[in-house]
Design a protein around this motif. Sequence first.
Motif, PDB file in Angstrom:
ATOM      1  N   GLN A  95       0.813  -1.221   0.000  1.00  0.00           N
ATOM      2  CA  GLN A  95       0.000   0.000   0.000  1.00  0.00           C
ATOM      3  C   GLN A  95       0.844   1.267   0.000  1.00  0.00           C
ATOM      4  O   GLN A  95       0.433   2.280  -0.564  1.00  0.00           O
ATOM      5  CB  GLN A  95      -0.944   0.015   1.208  1.00  0.00           C
ATOM      6  N   TYR A 120      -6.802   4.840  -7.881  1.00  0.00           N
ATOM      7  CA  TYR A 120      -7.699   4.597  -6.752  1.00  0.00           C
ATOM      8  C   TYR A 120      -8.890   3.722  -7.112  1.00  0.00           C
ATOM      9  O   TYR A 120      -9.809   3.559  -6.299  1.00  0.00           O
ATOM     10  CB  TYR A 120      -8.177   5.926  -6.164  1.00  0.00           C
ATOM     11  N   THR A 122      -9.515   0.782  -6.874  1.00  0.00           N
ATOM     12  CA  THR A 122      -9.258  -0.524  -6.261  1.00  0.00           C
ATOM     13  C   THR A 122     -10.478  -1.432  -6.290  1.00  0.00           C
ATOM     14  O   THR A 122     -10.341  -2.652  -6.180  1.00  0.00           O
ATOM     15  CB  THR A 122      -8.800  -0.345  -4.802  1.00  0.00           C
ATOM     16  N   SER A 123     -11.680  -0.833  -6.429  1.00  0.00           N
ATOM     17  CA  SER A 123     -12.883  -1.672  -6.428  1.00  0.00           C
ATOM     18  C   SER A 123     -12.909  -2.628  -7.610  1.00  0.00           C
ATOM     19  O   SER A 123     -13.578  -3.667  -7.566  1.00  0.00           O
ATOM     20  CB  SER A 123     -14.143  -0.791  -6.442  1.00  0.00           C
ATOM     21  N   VAL A 126     -11.061  -5.280  -5.798  1.00  0.00           N
ATOM     22  CA  VAL A 126     -11.541  -5.640  -4.464  1.00  0.00           C
ATOM     23  C   VAL A 126     -12.895  -6.335  -4.514  1.00  0.00           C
ATOM     24  O   VAL A 126     -13.143  -7.289  -3.766  1.00  0.00           O
ATOM     25  CB  VAL A 126     -11.609  -4.384  -3.567  1.00  0.00           C
ATOM     26  N   SER A 179      -2.999   0.231  -8.478  1.00  0.00           N
ATOM     27  CA  SER A 179      -4.328  -0.057  -7.951  1.00  0.00           C
ATOM     28  C   SER A 179      -4.435  -1.504  -7.464  1.00  0.00           C
ATOM     29  O   SER A 179      -4.991  -1.784  -6.402  1.00  0.00           O
ATOM     30  CB  SER A 179      -5.368   0.217  -9.032  1.00  0.00           C
ATOM     31  N   TRP A 182      -2.585  -2.008  -4.053  1.00  0.00           N
ATOM     32  CA  TRP A 182      -3.343  -1.550  -2.893  1.00  0.00           C
ATOM     33  C   TRP A 182      -4.513  -2.490  -2.595  1.00  0.00           C
ATOM     34  O   TRP A 182      -4.797  -2.810  -1.435  1.00  0.00           O
ATOM     35  CB  TRP A 182      -3.846  -0.131  -3.129  1.00  0.00           C
ATOM     36  N   ALA A 183      -5.196  -2.949  -3.638  1.00  0.00           N
ATOM     37  CA  ALA A 183      -6.319  -3.861  -3.442  1.00  0.00           C
ATOM     38  C   ALA A 183      -5.879  -5.144  -2.734  1.00  0.00           C
ATOM     39  O   ALA A 183      -6.587  -5.666  -1.865  1.00  0.00           O
ATOM     40  CB  ALA A 183      -6.956  -4.193  -4.790  1.00  0.00           C
ATOM     41  N   ILE A 186      -5.634  -4.389   0.935  1.00  0.00           N
ATOM     42  CA  ILE A 186      -6.946  -4.289   1.577  1.00  0.00           C
ATOM     43  C   ILE A 186      -7.468  -5.675   1.928  1.00  0.00           C
ATOM     44  O   ILE A 186      -7.951  -5.927   3.039  1.00  0.00           O
ATOM     45  CB  ILE A 186      -7.940  -3.553   0.652  1.00  0.00           C
ATOM     46  N   THR A 255      -9.846   0.866   6.604  1.00  0.00           N
ATOM     47  CA  THR A 255      -9.690  -0.469   6.040  1.00  0.00           C
ATOM     48  C   THR A 255     -10.070  -1.538   7.046  1.00  0.00           C
ATOM     49  O   THR A 255     -10.636  -2.573   6.692  1.00  0.00           O
ATOM     50  CB  THR A 255      -8.233  -0.682   5.584  1.00  0.00           C
ATOM     51  N   SER A 264     -13.014   0.724  -0.803  1.00  0.00           N
ATOM     52  CA  SER A 264     -12.597   1.002  -2.176  1.00  0.00           C
ATOM     53  C   SER A 264     -13.484   2.046  -2.833  1.00  0.00           C
ATOM     54  O   SER A 264     -13.021   2.877  -3.610  1.00  0.00           O
ATOM     55  CB  SER A 264     -12.600  -0.295  -3.007  1.00  0.00           C
TER      56      SER A 264
END
Length: 318
Positions: A95, A120, A122-123, A126, A179, A182-183, A186, A255, A264
């Motif tokens: 991250q 960003y 990440t969804s 995620v 991205s 980071w995902a 999470i 988180t 996300s």
Amino acid sequence: MSTQSAPSRAHPNPAAKQKPLSGLFLVCVVVAICIWGGNWPVMKIGSQFISPLWFAASRFFSAAVLSFLIAFAIGKLRLPTRREWPVVIGVGVLQMGLFTALVTGALHFVMPGRASLIAYATSIWVVPGAALFLKQKLSGQQSLATVCSYAGMAVIVLPALLHADLHSMIGYLMLGAASLSWAMNILQIKLTPGVKLDFDLLPWQTLVAGLPLCVLAFVFEGAPVFLLDHHSWYVIAYTGPLATALTFLIVLQMTQRLSPVTVSVCMLGVPVVGLTLSSLVFGETLSPDLMLGMGLLCMGLVLPALPSFGWRRVALKG
């Protein structure tokens, strides 16, 4: 060194124990989103006289020095426990270090407005990851927010990708990798119950990110001559102590306390702020597709916070 009792082997039910989110915490979340949104124009400005690896290294090394001093002063300096080290390394590498190195490198190829959205987003990773690894089922509220977020990202990103040259495509690929990094973190945090992400761990997380980046920067970019430019100190002061030491602590609490999908989606508020500031600072045009995409993203951000649904229902169920 303090120790923690071993967590129960029975899978906990976070929803049952979760306390309602306070107004102060929600204000902190908004502040963190605004600070990180403002960090994109600052990073773009800094990329003009600071090389990518040194930029990332200076950000986390300065945050590490500050957080170690504060932790020592308030009596919270301790070594992480054996159970905490994997999370410390995951946050520091995935991250913080890898994400920031990829993003700062990408800003040499693309403008910060649309770039911030891709980083960003990440969804994208995620949502399927939470379903696959956490067996999480989306509520109607989460599903609608996710659909709005995906639609907003598509409206903003696809036109840029369709008209991107090779130079820009390199930047977009680096942002996509950031991205994903980071995902992954999470999901790692949600798969590691019993580790509390308080200030105690922040010095070590920033150190794990900062030291390898310093070594890589020395090897590939030479000595940190940018320190001779006084403008670099203003940039480092914002990206290090403010946008790292303070903001990461808030985001890591998010988180841990919210579901991966909700986190996300909330983080998409960062590029909304970044796009707006980029249009003001760099003259990045807010075209109709950007305005439509930002509107859809804002809908995705607002839906989880509507009073009729309540924040407590976005908690991850065990």
